[in-house]
Design an enzyme around this catalytic site. Structure first.
Site, short mmCIF file in Angstrom:
data_model
loop_
_atom_site.label_atom_id
_atom_site.label_comp_id
_atom_site.label_asym_id
_atom_site.label_seq_id
_atom_site.Cartn_x
_atom_site.Cartn_y
_atom_site.Cartn_z
N HIS A 62 0.90 -1.13 -0.20
CA HIS A 62 0.31 0.03 -0.03
C HIS A 62 0.34 1.21 -0.33
CE1 HIS A 62 -3.48 2.37 0.48
NE2 HIS A 62 -3.32 2.85 1.71
N TRP A 63 1.76 1.40 0.59
CA TRP A 63 3.32 3.05 0.80
C TRP A 63 4.26 2.19 -0.75
CZ3 TRP A 63 4.13 1.75 6.56
CH2 TRP A 63 2.55 2.07 7.12
#
Length: 289
Positions: free
Chosen positions: A268-269
Site C-alpha cells: 500500500h505504500w
C-alpha cells in the site's frame, strides 16, 4: 568552500498556519512548482511518517508542502462542529500558503482528497498523482464481502492502538516484511497515543449517517471522473492488501489524460517501499507536463 546544506528533518521543515477552521501543521522544503503531499489515514499517520523518504528528494526541484490533515499528526482534530471536509481544508491551505495551482500527490485517503479536488476545483490542480487510492465507482473484479484485510487491521488499531496492533498494521501495509520496521511501527504508535482525540474523532466519523458522510459523497463521484483535466498518474502496488489495484485501473480508464504504473512486489505504500522509483516517477511526471 561552500558547506553542504543541512539534511532535512521533521524538525527543521516543521511549520504551522491557521485556516478558517483549523491550526494546520505541515512540512515545507525547496522552491519551484508546488507539490502537495497528502497522507493516508490510519492511527499515527502523519505527513512525515508517510513521506519521509520523498520530501528531501522532491524538494531538490520543487516546493514541497506536506500537511497533517485535521485529525492527524500535530494539526487540530476534526469534529462534527468543524466538519470533515478535507477538500475545503486543502483549498484553505493553498490559499494561506499562496499557492494558486499545485501538483497533488495523495496516498490512499490523500488520494481521495486529490481526486475530489481535481473534480471540484480543476483550476487549483496542475497534476494529479495517486498511490494506493480508492476510486469512485463499483469494483467489478475485486469486490469482496466487507472491508479489506488492511482496513480491518486499521480500524482495530484505532480502537486498540497497542504496539502489537501497530506492528500488524504496518506489516499489512508493506509487501516486504523487512520494510515493516520496528522504527516505523514505533513512530506510528507514538504519534497515535500522543493524540487520543484524533483516535476518537476517526471512530466518531465512522458513525456519521450516509447522507452526511464524506466517504459516501466520494464514492458517488464515479460519473465525474471523466471531467478531470489535470494530467493524472496512478501508482499502485500489485500486492496492496488495503486497496485493490483495480481502483487505479478504473481511475485511469475514466480520466482522459492518465496513465497507470503498477508495481509488482509492492503493497500500500509505494512511496516508502519503492521510494527511489517513486521519486523519479513523480519528478519526471511533473517536469514533463
Amino acid at each position: 568552500m561552500t558547506s553542504a546544506p543541512p539534511a532535512l528533518t521533521a524538525e527543521n521543515t516543521s511549520r504551522f498556519l491557521r485556516t478558517k477552521r483549523f491550526r494546520i501543521h505541515y512540512h515545507e522544503a525547496g522552491t519551484g512548482h508546488p507539490i502537495v503531499l497528502l497522507h493516508g489515514s490510519g492511527p499515527g499517520a502523519t505527513a512525515w511518517s508517510n513521506f519521509r523518504p520523498n520530501i528531501e528528494a522532491l524538494s531538490a526541484g520543487f516546493r514541497v508542502l506536506a500537511l497533517d490533515m485535521p485529525g492527524w499528526g500535530e494539526s487540530d482534530t476534526q469534529t462534527a462542529e468543524t466538519g470533515r471536509d478535507h477538500v475545503a481544508t486543502l483549498i484553505e491551505f493553498l490559499d494561506e500558503t499562496g499557492v494558486d495551482r499545485a501538483a497533488l500527490v495523495g496516498n490512499s485517503m490523500g488520494g481521495m482528497t486529490s481526486i475530489t479536488t481535481a473534480i471540484q476545483h480543476p483550476d487549483r490542480v496542475s497534476h494529479l498523482v495517486t498511490m494506493g487510492a480508492p476510486s469512485p465507482g463499483p469494483n467489478l473484479f475485486s469486490a469482496g464481502n466487507g472491508p479489506s484485510e488492511g482496513l480491518k487491521a486499521l480500524v482495530q488499531a484505532y480502537k486498540e492502538p497497542t504496539p502489537e496492533n501497530m506492528r500488524r498494521l504496518v506489516a499489512i501495509m508493506c509487501f516486504d516484511p523487512a520494510m515493516a520496521t520496528e522504527e516505523l511501527a514505533a513512530l506510528r504508535s507514538k504519534s497515535a497515543t500522543a493524540h487520543p482525540e484524533h483516535l476518537r474523532s476517526f471512530l466518531e466519523g465512522m458513525t456519521v449517517p450516509p447522507d452526511r458522510s464524506p466517504m459516501a459523497a466520494f464514492f458517488g463521484l464515479g460519473a465525474q471522473l471523466g471531467s478531470i483535466t489535470a494530467p493524472t498518474m496512478a501508482i499502485h502496488g500489485r500486492d496492496d492488501r488495503v486497496v485493490h489495484f483495480e481502483n487505479s485501473l478504473r481511475l485511469t480508464t475514466a480520466v482522459p489524460d492518465s496513465r497507470l504504473v503498477l508495481l509488482n512486489r509492492c503493497g500500500h505504500w509505494a512511496q516508502i517501499e519503492h521510494a527511489a522509483e517513486f521519486n523519479r516517477l513523480v519528478a519526471a511526471f511533473v517536469d514533463a507536463h
